[in-house]
Design a protein around this motif. Structure first.
Motif, PDB file in Angstrom:
ATOM      1  N   LEU A  57       0.806  -1.217   0.000  1.00 34.04           N
ATOM      2  CA  LEU A  57       0.000   0.000   0.000  1.00 34.04           C
ATOM      3  C   LEU A  57       0.842   1.271   0.000  1.00 34.04           C
ATOM      4  O   LEU A  57       0.298   2.375  -0.099  1.00 34.04           O
ATOM      5  CB  LEU A  57      -0.919   0.020   1.233  1.00 34.04           C
ATOM      6  CG  LEU A  57      -1.888  -1.151   1.376  1.00 34.04           C
ATOM      7  CD1 LEU A  57      -2.608  -1.067   2.716  1.00 34.04           C
ATOM      8  CD2 LEU A  57      -2.882  -1.173   0.224  1.00 34.04           C
ATOM      9  N   ASN A  58       2.159   1.142   0.126  1.00 31.27           N
ATOM     10  CA  ASN A  58       3.000   2.328   0.289  1.00 31.27           C
ATOM     11  C   ASN A  58       3.005   3.198  -0.957  1.00 31.27           C
ATOM     12  O   ASN A  58       2.750   4.407  -0.888  1.00 31.27           O
ATOM     13  CB  ASN A  58       4.427   1.910   0.641  1.00 31.27           C
ATOM     14  CG  ASN A  58       5.303   3.085   1.023  1.00 31.27           C
ATOM     15  OD1 ASN A  58       4.937   3.884   1.873  1.00 31.27           O
ATOM     16  ND2 ASN A  58       6.459   3.198   0.388  1.00 31.27           N
ATOM     17  N   HIS A  59       3.299   2.613  -2.097  1.00 27.83           N
ATOM     18  CA  HIS A  59       3.401   3.387  -3.336  1.00 27.83           C
ATOM     19  C   HIS A  59       2.033   3.894  -3.764  1.00 27.83           C
ATOM     20  O   HIS A  59       1.880   5.079  -4.112  1.00 27.83           O
ATOM     21  CB  HIS A  59       4.020   2.517  -4.431  1.00 27.83           C
ATOM     22  CG  HIS A  59       4.340   3.265  -5.691  1.00 27.83           C
ATOM     23  ND1 HIS A  59       5.277   4.268  -5.737  1.00 27.83           N
ATOM     24  CD2 HIS A  59       3.836   3.155  -6.955  1.00 27.83           C
ATOM     25  CE1 HIS A  59       5.343   4.742  -6.975  1.00 27.83           C
ATOM     26  NE2 HIS A  59       4.483   4.078  -7.730  1.00 27.83           N
ATOM     27  N   SER A  60       1.022   3.039  -3.717  1.00 27.95           N
ATOM     28  CA  SER A  60      -0.322   3.460  -4.126  1.00 27.95           C
ATOM     29  C   SER A  60      -0.878   4.523  -3.186  1.00 27.95           C
ATOM     30  O   SER A  60      -1.553   5.468  -3.621  1.00 27.95           O
ATOM     31  CB  SER A  60      -1.268   2.259  -4.169  1.00 27.95           C
ATOM     32  OG  SER A  60      -1.389   1.650  -2.888  1.00 27.95           O
ATOM     33  N   GLY A  61      -0.595   4.389  -1.888  1.00 30.11           N
ATOM     34  CA  GLY A  61      -1.058   5.397  -0.942  1.00 30.11           C
ATOM     35  C   GLY A  61      -0.426   6.747  -1.188  1.00 30.11           C
ATOM     36  O   GLY A  61      -1.070   7.796  -1.025  1.00 30.11           O
ATOM     37  N   TRP A 126       1.284   5.307   6.616  1.00 30.35           N
ATOM     38  CA  TRP A 126       0.261   4.518   7.316  1.00 30.35           C
ATOM     39  C   TRP A 126       0.628   4.360   8.789  1.00 30.35           C
ATOM     40  O   TRP A 126      -0.232   4.473   9.673  1.00 30.35           O
ATOM     41  CB  TRP A 126       0.133   3.147   6.657  1.00 30.35           C
ATOM     42  CG  TRP A 126      -0.933   2.273   7.249  1.00 30.35           C
ATOM     43  CD1 TRP A 126      -2.213   2.129   6.796  1.00 30.35           C
ATOM     44  CD2 TRP A 126      -0.809   1.421   8.396  1.00 30.35           C
ATOM     45  NE1 TRP A 126      -2.896   1.245   7.598  1.00 30.35           N
ATOM     46  CE2 TRP A 126      -2.067   0.793   8.588  1.00 30.35           C
ATOM     47  CE3 TRP A 126       0.220   1.121   9.279  1.00 30.35           C
ATOM     48  CZ2 TRP A 126      -2.304  -0.115   9.624  1.00 30.35           C
ATOM     49  CZ3 TRP A 126      -0.003   0.229  10.322  1.00 30.35           C
ATOM     50  CH2 TRP A 126      -1.252  -0.380  10.488  1.00 30.35           C
ATOM     51  N   THR A 127       1.883   4.105   9.063  1.00 33.51           N
ATOM     52  CA  THR A 127       2.315   3.824  10.428  1.00 33.51           C
ATOM     53  C   THR A 127       2.114   5.008  11.350  1.00 33.51           C
ATOM     54  O   THR A 127       1.977   4.852  12.571  1.00 33.51           O
ATOM     55  CB  THR A 127       3.798   3.397  10.424  1.00 33.51           C
ATOM     56  OG1 THR A 127       3.925   2.223   9.623  1.00 33.51           O
ATOM     57  CG2 THR A 127       4.316   3.100  11.822  1.00 33.51           C
ATOM     58  N   ALA A 202      -2.522  12.715  11.171  1.00 30.75           N
ATOM     59  CA  ALA A 202      -3.634  11.805  11.484  1.00 30.75           C
ATOM     60  C   ALA A 202      -4.741  12.520  12.242  1.00 30.75           C
ATOM     61  O   ALA A 202      -5.480  11.900  13.005  1.00 30.75           O
ATOM     62  CB  ALA A 202      -3.134  10.595  12.274  1.00 30.75           C
ATOM     63  N   GLY A 203      -4.882  13.831  12.011  1.00 33.40           N
ATOM     64  CA  GLY A 203      -5.868  14.621  12.737  1.00 33.40           C
ATOM     65  C   GLY A 203      -7.297  14.237  12.425  1.00 33.40           C
ATOM     66  O   GLY A 203      -8.196  14.409  13.272  1.00 33.40           O
ATOM     67  N   GLU A 204      -7.544  13.733  11.241  1.00 32.05           N
ATOM     68  CA  GLU A 204      -8.879  13.283  10.849  1.00 32.05           C
ATOM     69  C   GLU A 204      -8.714  12.170   9.835  1.00 32.05           C
ATOM     70  O   GLU A 204      -7.880  12.269   8.918  1.00 32.05           O
ATOM     71  CB  GLU A 204      -9.682  14.442  10.246  1.00 32.05           C
ATOM     72  CG  GLU A 204     -11.035  14.055   9.668  1.00 32.05           C
ATOM     73  CD  GLU A 204     -11.988  13.488  10.721  1.00 32.05           C
ATOM     74  OE1 GLU A 204     -12.738  12.552  10.371  1.00 32.05           O
ATOM     75  OE2 GLU A 204     -11.975  13.960  11.867  1.00 32.05           O
ATOM     76  N   HIS A 205      -9.469  11.088  10.000  1.00 31.92           N
ATOM     77  CA  HIS A 205      -9.390   9.968   9.048  1.00 31.92           C
ATOM     78  C   HIS A 205     -10.570   9.029   9.274  1.00 31.92           C
ATOM     79  O   HIS A 205     -11.354   9.205  10.216  1.00 31.92           O
ATOM     80  CB  HIS A 205      -8.056   9.226   9.195  1.00 31.92           C
ATOM     81  CG  HIS A 205      -7.788   8.691  10.568  1.00 31.92           C
ATOM     82  ND1 HIS A 205      -8.214   7.451  10.973  1.00 31.92           N
ATOM     83  CD2 HIS A 205      -7.132   9.223  11.638  1.00 31.92           C
ATOM     84  CE1 HIS A 205      -7.830   7.232  12.215  1.00 31.92           C
ATOM     85  NE2 HIS A 205      -7.174   8.299  12.650  1.00 31.92           N
ATOM     86  N   ASP A 206     -10.663   8.025   8.400  1.00 36.22           N
ATOM     87  CA  ASP A 206     -11.821   7.127   8.406  1.00 36.22           C
ATOM     88  C   ASP A 206     -11.475   5.720   8.878  1.00 36.22           C
ATOM     89  O   ASP A 206     -12.224   4.776   8.649  1.00 36.22           O
ATOM     90  CB  ASP A 206     -12.417   7.048   6.992  1.00 36.22           C
ATOM     91  CG  ASP A 206     -11.400   6.555   5.952  1.00 36.22           C
ATOM     92  OD1 ASP A 206     -10.213   6.353   6.305  1.00 36.22           O
ATOM     93  OD2 ASP A 206     -11.797   6.379   4.782  1.00 36.22           O
ATOM     94  N   GLY A 261       5.910  15.023   1.007  1.00 31.36           N
ATOM     95  CA  GLY A 261       5.887  13.572   1.154  1.00 31.36           C
ATOM     96  C   GLY A 261       4.813  13.122   2.116  1.00 31.36           C
ATOM     97  O   GLY A 261       3.883  13.869   2.419  1.00 31.36           O
ATOM     98  N   ILE A 262       4.932  11.882   2.615  1.00 34.52           N
ATOM     99  CA  ILE A 262       3.945  11.211   3.479  1.00 34.52           C
ATOM    100  C   ILE A 262       2.511  11.546   3.064  1.00 34.52           C
ATOM    101  O   ILE A 262       1.665  11.879   3.881  1.00 34.52           O
ATOM    102  CB  ILE A 262       4.196  11.479   4.981  1.00 34.52           C
ATOM    103  CG1 ILE A 262       4.284  12.974   5.309  1.00 34.52           C
ATOM    104  CG2 ILE A 262       5.425  10.735   5.462  1.00 34.52           C
ATOM    105  CD1 ILE A 262       4.275  13.274   6.829  1.00 34.52           C
ATOM    106  N   HIS A 263       2.246  11.427   1.763  1.00 36.53           N
ATOM    107  CA  HIS A 263       0.933  11.789   1.233  1.00 36.53           C
ATOM    108  C   HIS A 263      -0.185  10.905   1.773  1.00 36.53           C
ATOM    109  O   HIS A 263      -1.347  11.322   1.813  1.00 36.53           O
ATOM    110  CB  HIS A 263       0.944  11.704  -0.297  1.00 36.53           C
ATOM    111  CG  HIS A 263       1.843  12.709  -0.940  1.00 36.53           C
ATOM    112  ND1 HIS A 263       2.487  12.475  -2.140  1.00 36.53           N
ATOM    113  CD2 HIS A 263       2.234  13.949  -0.552  1.00 36.53           C
ATOM    114  CE1 HIS A 263       3.221  13.525  -2.462  1.00 36.53           C
ATOM    115  NE2 HIS A 263       3.084  14.429  -1.518  1.00 36.53           N
ATOM    116  N   GLY A 264       0.147   9.687   2.167  1.00 34.46           N
ATOM    117  CA  GLY A 264      -0.896   8.792   2.669  1.00 34.46           C
ATOM    118  C   GLY A 264      -1.369   9.131   4.061  1.00 34.46           C
ATOM    119  O   GLY A 264      -2.342   8.548   4.540  1.00 34.46           O
TER     120      GLY A 264
END
Length: 596
Positions: A57-61, A126-127, A202-206, A261-264
């Protein structure tokens, strides 16, 4: 496309042969039953999750990023992130090192730390979602009221809820004394918070049903500056009597930062408009509580760069063995091919070995520090706990700054191995460089870490903490100084130890006359001390490798070769750094600001 294989062999070498953690854990009552088999089983299972579930999921994220619905203030994470998080929770990974009283597994920090290296290699963006939860958990565990602990800690430990830290405001980053977010006391004992925060990872997510924000704010009668800061727990949804998410709180994501960076990961601007919160710790003592979370985060950021260093090295190595370009300067090495693989070229090897050395040195250093944290938290002897705490305080800024500086160097070198292909996104290397760059900035820039090390951790106590580490170095030097096989390692280590002592005294004397001398010397000084730490661990690892190099296991020959490269090619950087630190502040401060 890139690949990742968890470096279990080297992780086990550090844990079992270098640090002998199972013997260490036997001295700590909560972990006395944790042996090498348990550690290896956990790491093997962790490698499967990180390699098979998270890494793809790293590259796609990175390509997809996060999306904000402005109308609802809800954020959608990249495809697959939610599913991976659900598997992470179902496997019990969030609870690994958490207190069993709140549903944790009670395993040692050093094991959790090793697992997080793998997580960060697989997918740093993600981490960061579960990673920040650990810091929130630690701050609440240390300073929360019994009621808040009972309500929130089991949710954070299980991973059902995640946490954030809300410090930065648009007009103030590191200088938290300038923050303006206000907290008004309410009749029911809660507080109403109003203000705005930026750069909230990670202030807001699903991915979870609730998010627990730890927010710094000022009470109405608070003194100015950092003495007037309090810490509050502000949930996205206010729990009902049964602990379920209830009323939507008035804290919202106003925008997602567009980043290098860290777009995911959703880096959010968070707006508080009369949001309900609860005080953590004492009024106006919020930094004391928040520093528990910030120190955990600083160690975590070091692990982010260690993870990126490892995965970038792995991929550059594979590429260098496969890519054909030119012939070796010393003669054809692959006569059956049109050209030799680029790994035959000396400078390609320099780049690869730089990344390899920084990964292996960082692994030894960070795992050692995590072991000290276990000792600080669990050793039955108070004096041992206190000494461990002092060493953790000394080493934390070095881990954050030195490992992230090295991560930036290593990912850049790994990209360079690919040549033009490294600059193309499909190979995945440019993402590692972009992701690595933030690690030198957030959770206190590396300049701030350097000032913390030199000003607070060394000069403020006249070098007492540094001397304790220096005694370990000296003991090793004395033990192995007459071993001819170790001369190439012990000699430079002893020499650098003496130079660090002299440099520290020199800067301290200059600082009495001019505090700018500390600011001018701090960054090169931290790198010098970072190299001292690395040299100590590489010397220890070299001793083990020398003793086992004829065992038939090629691992030890590889380890010995890496140690020799480090001492020959990377440690000499300290000569330049020491000269920079001694050069003082005059050349920096002589010009008026309008002449720069």
């Amino acid at each position: 496309m890139p690949q990742y294989i968890a470096p279990l062999r080297d992780m086990q070498f550090v844990l079992h042969e270098l640090l002998q953690v199972d013997q260490e854990l036997k001295q700590l009552p909560p972990h006395a039953e944790v042996d090498a088999d348990i550690i290896n089983q956990v790491l093997e299972e962790g490698s499967k999750f990180t390699q098979d579930i998270l890494f793809p999921l790293n590259h796609s994220g990175d390509r997809e990023g996060c999306r904000l619905d402005v109308a609802t203030h809800e954020v959608k994470t990249p495809e697959g992130f939610r599913s991976a998080y659900r598997q992470y929770v179902e496997a019990g990974w969030p609870a690994l090192s958490c207190d069993p009283e709140y549903g944790g597994q009670g395993l040692p920090v050093v094991l959790n730390n090793a697992f997080y290296e793998m997580l960060n290699s697989a997918n740093q963006a993600w981490t960061m979602y579960p990673g920040l939860s650990h810091g929130a958990y630690e701050a609440l565990h240390a300073h929360g009221t019994p009621e808040l602990k009972a309500m929130y800690l089991p949710k954070l430990a299980s991973g059902v809820w995640t946490g954030t830290m809300c410090l930065t405001e648009a007009h103030c980053g590191t200088d938290l004394g300038l923050l303006r977010t206000k907290a008004e006391p309410q009749a029911d004992g809660s507080y109403s918070l109003t203000g705005g925060k930026i750069f909230i990872s990670a202030g807001e997510h699903d991915m979870v049903e609730n998010i627990v924000h730890l927010v710094l704010a000022r009470l109405p009668d608070a003194p100015a500056g950092t003495r007037g800061i309090s810490l509050f727990l502000v949930p996205k949804f206010i729990p009902d009597a049964n602990g379920k998410p209830g009323e939507r709180n008035r804290i919202y994501c106003g925008a997602i930062e567009e980043k290098m960076g860290i777009h995911g990961n959703a880096t959010c601007q968070m707006n508080l408009d009369g949001a309900t919160g609860w005080l953590i710790g004492e009024p106006n003592k919020g930094l004391n509580a928040m520093f528990v979370m910030m120190n955990a985060a600083r160690l975590g950021v070091g692990m982010q760069s260690l993870g990126l260093t490892e995965v970038a090295f792995q991929n550059a190595l594979v590429y260098a063995k496969d890519r054909l370009q030119m012939r070796s300067l010393s003669g054809v090495k692959a006569p059956d091919k049109a050209a030799d693989p680029i790994i035959v070229h000396p400078d390609v090897r320099r780049m690869l070995l730089t990344a390899k050395a920084y990964a292996e040195g960082g692994r030894a250093f960070s795992y050692y520090t995590a072991m000290l944290i276990d000792r600080e938290l669990n050793h039955p002897d108070e004096a041992v706990r206190r000494e461990a705490a002092d060493q953790v305080a000394l080493l934390t800024p070095i881990i954050k700054a030195f490992l992230t500086d090295n991560g930036w160097i290593a990912t850049s070198e790994a990209l360079q191995v690919y040549g033009g292909h490294g600059y193309i996104s499909e190979w995945g290397m440019e993402q590692y460089v972009r992701d690595a760059r933030i690690n030198m900035i957030y959770e206190g820039t590396n300049t701030i870490q350097s000032l913390d090390l030199l000003g607070r951790k060394v000069l403020m106590d006249n070098g007492a903490k540094l001397k304790v580490f220096g005694k370990q170095v000296q003991a090793f030097v004395e033990e192995h100084g007459l071993d001819e096989r170790m001369a190439e390692f012990v000699g430079p280590l002893a020499d650098l130890g003496e130079k660090v002592t002299k440099l520290t005294m020199e800067i301290g004397m200059k600082a009495f006359q001019n505090q700018d001398e500390v600011g001018a010397a701090a960054v090169p000084y931290l790198r010098v001390v970072g190299h001292l730490v690395f040299a100590y661990f590489f010397a220890r690892m070299a001793k083990i490798a020398l003793d086992k190099q004829d065992s038939g296991d090629s691992f030890y020959k590889s380890k010995l070769g890496t140690a020799r490269f480090y001492f020959a090619k990377l440690l000499p950087e300290t000569a330049m750094l020491i000269r920079q630190a001694r050069a003082g502040s005059s050349s920096l401060m002589a010009l008026d600001a309008d002449l720069i």
